[in-house]
Design an enzyme around this catalytic site. Structure first.
Site, PDB file in Angstrom:
ATOM      1  CD  GLU A   1      63.323  68.582  48.354  1.00 17.52           C
ATOM      2  OE1 GLU A   1      64.123  68.078  49.497  1.00 17.52           O
ATOM      3  OE2 GLU A   1      63.357  67.883  47.304  1.00 17.52           O
TER       4      GLU A   1
ATOM      5  CB  CYS B   1      67.374  69.467  52.072  1.00 12.88           C
ATOM      6  SG  CYS B   1      67.182  67.933  50.826  1.00 12.88           S
TER       7      CYS B   1
END
Length: 204
Positions: A135, A174
């Site tokens: 990620e 995020c």
């Protein structure tokens, strides 16, 4: 892949559902290399499914906030709620960590795209085909299919999710939706609904 239980509805209309699958082939440790801004949540979110599936975990937090992750691991060990060796932590540099992972292990990384590229291209990761879940610099999107018309439950759900992502923590997270892709025929309807939903959100 083994399906675990029935699918679970995620919306009131029950049209959006999730199902859990486990990979019975991967019995090695999970290596969690976490970002500086997720010393607690990043550890717990990743650790839970790994521990529930019966594999040990090795946590490598980012150095600036490693003290908090270390304290959490210490508390878990002292609580004696896991078998010995189920959770380990590495603070500071990862040094030669990736040189020792094997085919049955999984490396999970959250952080910059630059570091992610180094993990993916590591000689041992490539040679042993180690699975790497990355990620990095997330640019998440929401996509509306051409079969979803304005006024339907799924269309309204998209509007609600986009508005929530724009307003929760002022969009500074995020995992926030950064792009919304919709058919041209639905763009104007989505834009009008967005303004209405934003106004309703601001008014409480």
């Amino acid at each position: 892949m083994l399906k675990e239980g029935a699918s679970i509805a995620l919306s009131k209309s029950k049209r959006v559902r999730r199902a859990a699958f486990s990979d019975a082939r991967k019995k090695g440790p999970r290596f969690f290399i976490n970002a500086f801004n997720f010393p607690a949540w990043g550890l717990c979110e990743k650790a839970a499914p790994a521990l529930l599936s019966g594999v040990p975990i090795v946590v490598k937090p980012a150095s600036p906030t490693a003290w908090l992750a270390q304290r959490m691991v210490e508390d878990i060990v002292k609580a004696d709620i896991l078998p010995p060796g189920a959770i380990s932590i590495i603070c500071g540099s990862a040094r030669e960590l990736l040189a020792h992972v094997r085919e049955e292990d999984i490396v999970s990384f959250t952080g910059s795209a630059e570091t992610a590229a180094r993990i993916r291209s590591h000689a041992n990761v490539l040679r042993r085909s180690v699975r790497a879940n990355i990620e990095a610099d997330s640019i998440n999107s929401a996509i509306l299919g051409p079969d979803v018309a304005p006024g339907t439950d799924l269309f309204d759900l998209l509007v609600k999710e986009v508005v929530r992502e724009m307003t929760l923590k002022a969009g500074q997270k995020c995992t926030a939706i950064r792009r919304v892709l919709v058919p041209a025929s639905a763009a104007q309807s989505l834009w009008r609904c967005r303004h209405y939903a934003l106004g309703r959100h601001e008014s409480g």
